[in-house]
Scaffold this motif. Structure first.
Motif, short mmCIF file in Angstrom:
data_model
loop_
_atom_site.label_atom_id
_atom_site.label_comp_id
_atom_site.label_asym_id
_atom_site.label_seq_id
_atom_site.Cartn_x
_atom_site.Cartn_y
_atom_site.Cartn_z
N PRO A 154 0.91 -1.03 -0.12
CA PRO A 154 -0.10 0.47 0.04
C PRO A 154 0.84 1.04 -0.10
CG PRO A 154 0.46 -1.13 1.79
CD PRO A 154 0.48 -2.44 1.15
N THR A 155 2.47 1.15 0.64
CA THR A 155 3.05 2.14 0.36
C THR A 155 3.66 2.65 -0.75
OG1 THR A 155 3.76 1.50 2.84
CG2 THR A 155 4.93 3.15 1.12
N ALA A 156 3.35 1.79 -2.08
CA ALA A 156 4.22 2.15 -3.42
C ALA A 156 2.29 2.28 -4.11
CB ALA A 156 4.29 0.94 -4.43
N MET A 157 1.38 1.83 -3.83
CA MET A 157 0.17 2.19 -3.82
C MET A 157 -0.37 3.75 -4.17
SD MET A 157 -1.75 -1.24 -3.47
CE MET A 157 -2.99 -0.64 -4.05
N SER A 158 0.24 4.40 -2.65
CA SER A 158 -0.61 5.53 -2.04
C SER A 158 0.48 6.22 -2.70
CB SER A 158 -0.16 5.11 -0.63
OG SER A 158 1.10 5.67 -0.77
N ALA A 159 1.87 6.02 -3.69
CA ALA A 159 2.65 6.72 -4.45
C ALA A 159 2.17 6.66 -5.81
CB ALA A 159 3.89 6.61 -3.96
N GLU A 160 2.07 5.89 -6.26
CA GLU A 160 1.49 5.74 -7.61
C GLU A 160 0.39 5.48 -7.94
OE1 GLU A 160 3.64 4.76 -10.18
OE2 GLU A 160 5.84 4.67 -7.97
N PHE A 161 -1.06 5.65 -7.51
CA PHE A 161 -1.91 5.92 -8.16
C PHE A 161 -2.87 7.07 -7.19
CE2 PHE A 161 -2.59 0.72 -7.17
CZ PHE A 161 -2.15 0.98 -8.81
N ASP A 162 -4.10 7.91 -7.79
CA ASP A 162 -3.99 8.35 -7.61
C ASP A 162 -4.97 8.35 -6.50
OD1 ASP A 162 -3.67 9.85 -9.55
OD2 ASP A 162 -5.47 9.45 -10.83
N THR A 163 -5.46 9.17 -5.35
CA THR A 163 -5.80 8.93 -3.65
C THR A 163 -6.74 8.58 -4.14
OG1 THR A 163 -4.51 11.15 -3.42
CG2 THR A 163 -6.40 9.70 -1.84
N GLU A 164 -7.40 7.03 -3.58
CA GLU A 164 -8.80 6.77 -3.90
C GLU A 164 -9.19 6.32 -2.68
OE1 GLU A 164 -8.16 3.68 -6.82
OE2 GLU A 164 -8.13 5.23 -8.59
N LYS A 165 -10.74 5.61 -2.27
CA LYS A 165 -10.91 5.37 -0.68
C LYS A 165 -10.29 4.47 -0.80
CE LYS A 165 -14.57 8.52 0.06
NZ LYS A 165 -16.58 8.42 0.16
N LEU A 166 -10.09 2.86 -1.49
CA LEU A 166 -9.62 1.24 -2.05
C LEU A 166 -8.06 1.84 -1.10
CD1 LEU A 166 -9.95 -0.81 -1.61
CD2 LEU A 166 -9.35 -1.05 -4.11
N THR A 167 -7.40 2.86 -1.86
CA THR A 167 -6.01 2.66 -1.24
C THR A 167 -5.57 3.08 -0.40
OG1 THR A 167 -5.73 2.67 -4.21
CG2 THR A 167 -3.28 3.34 -1.99
N ILE A 168 -6.54 4.20 0.43
CA ILE A 168 -6.72 5.03 1.66
C ILE A 168 -6.91 4.02 2.55
CG2 ILE A 168 -7.46 6.78 3.05
CD1 ILE A 168 -7.86 8.16 1.23
N VAL A 169 -7.64 2.99 2.30
CA VAL A 169 -8.66 2.31 2.95
C VAL A 169 -7.83 0.71 3.33
CG1 VAL A 169 -10.20 0.50 3.59
CG2 VAL A 169 -10.16 2.20 3.13
#
Length: 204
Positions: A102-117
């Motif tokens: 999720p660390t990598a996802m939070s940097a690569e993807f646009d801010t989405e609720k799924l990534t935040i959760v």
């Protein structure tokens, strides 16, 4: 029968996994630096363009370090182990192994609720497991070191962190624009613990 050697192996195993997981956090930045070097961009360009990854790395490093310190402090008071301690320890290790994703996802993807959760939820579960470990060991004569029992402040500290992670998750999801800044709520852990400690001292 649980042995001192078995407890040491459990601690060494968790320490090794944490060391590997915390090292993996930097790898996406290393790869990004290689890409920038191929395009002949400067270091300034790198930090300007990759600041989301740098920020995600720093936050996750700080969180894992904080969780490891809590785990290390807890096991200073552990004299033995049982199946529940092993299960909770392995579950905790799992959350640490997962966190680089999720660390990598939070940097690569646009801010989405799924990534935040996924990101904050992993931290929440990790902190919750430490709280459960503390409650499992504290007061158990077969697990807790009689000469070095767990201070109530230790259990209270992990519980406060767990609650703050939960609040941060709710705020990040429900309040528009806050996102990962909700993790700033964790700075309240120290003041809250001090207040609770003073109240507990008055009661006793």
């Amino acid at each position: 029968m649980p042995t001192t050697r078995g407890l040491e192996r459990l601690i060494f195993f968790t320490d090794a996994v944490v060391a590997i997981a915390i090292t993996l956090l930097i790898l996406p930045l290393v790869d990004a630096a290689s890409v920038h070097s191929d395009t002949e961009k400067t270091a300034a360009h790198f930090f300007t363009e990759e600041w989301p990854q740098v920020l995600a790395f720093l936050i996750s490093f700080a969180v894992i370090a904080r969780l490891w310190v809590a785990h290390h402090t807890l096991f200073e008071h552990v004299a033995s182990y049982n199946g529940r301690v092993i299960f909770l320890s392995l579950a905790w290790v799992f959350t640490i192994v997962v966190l680089p994703l999720p660390t990598a996802m939070s940097a690569e993807f646009d801010t989405e609720k799924l990534t935040i959760v996924f990101y904050l939820g992993t931290m929440l579960v990790s902190s919750l497991l430490l709280t459960l470990l503390s409650l499992t060991v504290r007061g158990n004569s077969q697990l807790e070191a009689s000469e070095n029992p767990i201070d109530p402040r230790g259990v209270r500290g992990t519980a406060v962190m767990t609650i703050l992670f939960g609040i941060a998750l709710v705020v990040a999801v429900l309040v528009p624009g806050v996102n990962y800044l909700a993790l700033l709520l964790l700075v309240l852990a120290g003041p809250i613990e001090r207040v609770l400690g003073r109240r507990a001292a008055r009661v006793t």
